[in-house]
Design a protein around this motif. Sequence first.
Motif, PDB file in Angstrom:
ATOM      1  N   UNK A   1       0.573  -1.116  -0.101  1.00 17.62           N
ATOM      2  CA  UNK A   1      -0.480  -0.001  -0.159  1.00 17.62           C
ATOM      3  C   UNK A   1       0.686   1.061   0.210  1.00 17.62           C
ATOM      4  N   UNK A   2       2.678   0.742   0.482  1.00 19.03           N
ATOM      5  CA  UNK A   2       3.268   2.187   0.434  1.00 19.03           C
ATOM      6  C   UNK A   2       3.638   2.215  -0.974  1.00 19.03           C
ATOM      7  N   UNK A   3       3.901   3.147  -1.855  1.00 16.77           N
ATOM      8  CA  UNK A   3       2.949   4.767  -1.375  1.00 16.77           C
ATOM      9  C   UNK A   3       1.841   4.036  -2.615  1.00 16.77           C
ATOM     10  N   UNK A   4       0.863   4.750  -1.883  1.00 10.30           N
ATOM     11  CA  UNK A   4      -0.447   4.461  -2.140  1.00 10.30           C
ATOM     12  C   UNK A   4      -0.790   5.126  -3.579  1.00 10.30           C
ATOM     13  N   UNK A   5      -0.366   6.607  -4.070  1.00 12.93           N
ATOM     14  CA  UNK A   5       0.186   6.491  -5.318  1.00 12.93           C
ATOM     15  C   UNK A   5       0.235   4.989  -6.874  1.00 12.93           C
ATOM     16  N   UNK A   6       1.125   4.604  -6.276  1.00  5.54           N
ATOM     17  CA  UNK A   6       1.642   3.662  -6.741  1.00  5.54           C
ATOM     18  C   UNK A   6       0.774   2.395  -6.886  1.00  5.54           C
ATOM     19  N   UNK A   7       0.093   2.371  -5.523  1.00 11.91           N
ATOM     20  CA  UNK A   7      -0.444   1.333  -5.144  1.00 11.91           C
ATOM     21  C   UNK A   7      -1.894   0.969  -5.996  1.00 11.91           C
ATOM     22  N   UNK A   8      -2.391   2.094  -6.639  1.00 15.23           N
ATOM     23  CA  UNK A   8      -3.774   2.400  -7.305  1.00 15.23           C
ATOM     24  C   UNK A   8      -3.361   2.229  -8.992  1.00 15.23           C
ATOM     25  N   UNK A   9      -2.103   2.080  -9.386  1.00 12.30           N
ATOM     26  CA  UNK A   9      -1.966   2.068 -10.440  1.00 12.30           C
ATOM     27  C   UNK A   9      -1.266   1.053 -11.173  1.00 12.30           C
ATOM     28  N   UNK A  10      -0.595  -0.102 -10.048  1.00 15.48           N
ATOM     29  CA  UNK A  10       0.080  -1.564 -10.415  1.00 15.48           C
ATOM     30  C   UNK A  10      -0.501  -2.624 -10.473  1.00 15.48           C
ATOM     31  N   UNK A  11      -0.690  -3.556 -11.332  1.00 16.19           N
ATOM     32  CA  UNK A  11      -1.824  -4.699 -11.705  1.00 16.19           C
ATOM     33  C   UNK A  11      -1.345  -5.286  -9.862  1.00 16.19           C
ATOM     34  N   UNK A  12      -2.791  -6.298  -9.288  1.00 16.19           N
ATOM     35  CA  UNK A  12      -2.142  -7.043  -8.100  1.00 16.19           C
ATOM     36  C   UNK A  12      -1.962  -8.214  -9.006  1.00 16.19           C
ATOM     37  N   UNK A  13      -1.500  -8.532  -8.115  1.00 21.02           N
ATOM     38  CA  UNK A  13      -1.266 -10.598  -8.155  1.00 21.02           C
ATOM     39  C   UNK A  13      -1.571 -11.320  -7.041  1.00 21.02           C
ATOM     40  N   UNK A  14      -2.513 -10.709  -6.019  1.00 25.03           N
ATOM     41  CA  UNK A  14      -3.493 -11.316  -4.742  1.00 25.03           C
ATOM     42  C   UNK A  14      -2.602 -11.013  -3.062  1.00 25.03           C
TER      43      UNK A  14
END
Length: 267
Positions: free
Chosen positions: A50-63
Motif C-alpha cells: 500500500x505504500x506509496x498509495x499513489x503507486x498502489x492504485x496504478x499497478x497490477x495486483x498479483x494476490x
Amino acid sequence: MQRTFVDQLGNELTINYPPQRIISIVPSQTELLFDLGLDEEVIGITKFCIHPIEKFATRAKVGGTKKLRIDEIRRLQPDLIIGNKEENTQAEIELLMREFPVWMSDIYNLDDAVATIRQIGELVNREPEAAYLNHLIHAGFNDLQTLALSKGIHQNVAYLIWKDPYMLAGRHTFIDDVLRRIGLNNAVAESRYPALTLQELQALNCQLVLLSSEPYPFKEKHIQELQEALPQAKVWLVDGEMFSWYGSRLVKAVQYLFNFQQQLAGF
C-alpha cells in the motif's frame, strides 16, 4: 545485457540487466523499489503493497503475499520477481522459480535489512540510492541506541502480533532486533512467533505490552481487555510498520522510534 546474482537463500539467477518488468511480492520491498527511484519498472505488486498509495492504485495486483495469483503473474511476464522467505510460501516460490528469475531475501535483524537494501540496489541498478538510504538508517539507529543508554531505557516488553490465540514476536525475529536496539528487553524467550495463553502472558511479568497494528489490527478496545488482565504493565498500541518493515520504511521508523523512546523515558 545479462547478469547473474545470488539471492539470500543461495539461489543463483540470471536476469536481463537492468530489469524492466519487476513484480514485488513483499510490501516493504515494494516501497523500497519505489524509494530507490523505480517507477514503470514495477509492473506488479500484492494487495498489501500500500505504500506509496499513489503507486498502489496504478499497478497490477498479483494476490496476497501468501496466496499469489500465479496466472496473473504469468500474464505480466516479469523479468524479475522479488520475494522474502518468511512473507511468501515455499511452494508458490518454487513454482515461480521454474518459470521466472526470482530473488529472495531472508531477514532476521537490522544488519540483514541493510544488506537487502544494498543487494536490491545492485539488482535494479540503483546502488548510489541504496547506499544513501543505508547511510540514513545506520546513522539513525546508532543515535537510537545511544539515546537508549543515556535515558536508561531497559524495560521488559511483550510485543503482540495476533489475537485468538495471542501470538508474540519472539527471539530471532526482525521485531526482536528492533526492540533490542531501542533499549527494550524481549520477555519472550522462545524463537519466532510463539502462541501464549493469557495466563502465560501474565507469567512474563512485563512492564510494557505492545499491541501491533499488523498483521492483527489491534485497536483501542483491546488495550482495556489486556490492561485488566495485566494491571502491572502499561499496554500501548504501536505502528507495526515501524517495527517490522525492513526496507526504506526504516528511514521513517527512526523518527517514530525516537518519539517512542521519549515516551519510554518518562515511563
